[in-house]
Design a protein around this motif. Structure first.
Motif, short mmCIF file in Angstrom:
data_model
loop_
_atom_site.label_atom_id
_atom_site.label_comp_id
_atom_site.label_asym_id
_atom_site.label_seq_id
_atom_site.Cartn_x
_atom_site.Cartn_y
_atom_site.Cartn_z
N LYS A 3 0.76 -0.98 -0.26
CA LYS A 3 0.22 0.23 0.22
C LYS A 3 0.76 0.98 0.03
O LYS A 3 0.87 2.25 -1.09
N ILE A 4 1.76 1.31 0.74
CA ILE A 4 2.66 2.62 1.28
C ILE A 4 3.97 2.88 -0.52
O ILE A 4 3.88 3.54 -1.25
N GLU A 5 3.85 1.67 -1.20
CA GLU A 5 4.92 1.41 -2.09
C GLU A 5 3.93 1.80 -3.50
O GLU A 5 4.04 3.10 -3.95
N ASP A 6 2.33 2.07 -3.21
CA ASP A 6 1.38 2.33 -4.45
C ASP A 6 1.35 3.83 -4.45
O ASP A 6 1.14 4.79 -4.70
N HIS A 78 6.60 3.00 10.79
CA HIS A 78 5.70 3.77 11.65
C HIS A 78 5.06 4.41 10.22
O HIS A 78 4.21 4.67 9.32
N ASP A 79 4.29 5.52 10.71
CA ASP A 79 4.12 7.12 9.33
C ASP A 79 5.29 7.93 9.22
O ASP A 79 4.73 8.30 8.36
N GLY A 106 -0.31 11.56 8.11
CA GLY A 106 -1.57 12.00 9.53
C GLY A 106 -2.15 10.87 9.58
O GLY A 106 -2.09 9.57 8.90
N GLU A 107 -2.99 11.11 9.88
CA GLU A 107 -4.26 9.71 10.66
C GLU A 107 -5.38 9.05 9.53
O GLU A 107 -5.69 7.68 9.31
N ASP A 108 -5.25 10.71 8.13
CA ASP A 108 -5.71 10.17 7.13
C ASP A 108 -5.35 9.47 6.23
O ASP A 108 -5.97 8.68 4.79
N GLY A 109 -4.15 9.05 6.36
CA GLY A 109 -3.40 8.94 5.29
C GLY A 109 -2.54 9.47 4.68
O GLY A 109 -1.80 9.02 3.43
#
Length: 123
Positions: A3-6, A78-79, A106-109
């Motif tokens: 998901k983060i790579e995307d 983490h974030d 942030g919390e909303d990604g």
């Protein structure tokens, strides 16, 4: 692809995007409304200012077909996300510039703080 790579691929795609409306939509999806993007020369706050930074880079490096930005490596803690990018000719070849992006989510990604470091300056 994670998901983060995307997410990072979508981030880089914004810097290569020719269509102004798609670029604005991408900025709204990737950066929080009050996000800050900082390169070594300036700091940009909010979507309008971030858009001006993206447009400036697009106009200078991508628009004439000289270069595209590509993702080289992604690390997550983490974030916090750190990734390297290359600015290469569209057909491939040696990178004219290499950079490192570091941002927090942030919390909303979406990105809250975004810092750019240039590891190889274009000639």
């Amino acid at each position: 692809m994670t998901k983060i790579e995307d997410f990072v691929e979508r981030y880089v795609a914004v810097w290569n995007e020719a269509d102004a409306e798609l670029r604005r939509r991408g900025i709204a999806e990737i950066w929080a409304e009050n996000a800050v993007y900082a390169n070594q020369g300036a700091e940009f706050s909010g979507h309008k200012e971030i858009e001006s930074a993206v447009v400036e880079a697009y106009e200078q490096f991508v628009k004439n077909g000289d270069f595209v930005f590509t993702v080289a490596q992604v690390d997550v803690n983490h974030d916090a996300v750190r990734f390297t990018w290359d600015m290469v000719p569209p057909a491939g070849g040696e990178a004219a510039s290499i950079g490192t992006q570091f941002f927090t989510l942030g919390e909303d990604g979406r990105i809250v703080r975004d810092y750019q470091f240039i590891d190889k300056v274009p000639a």
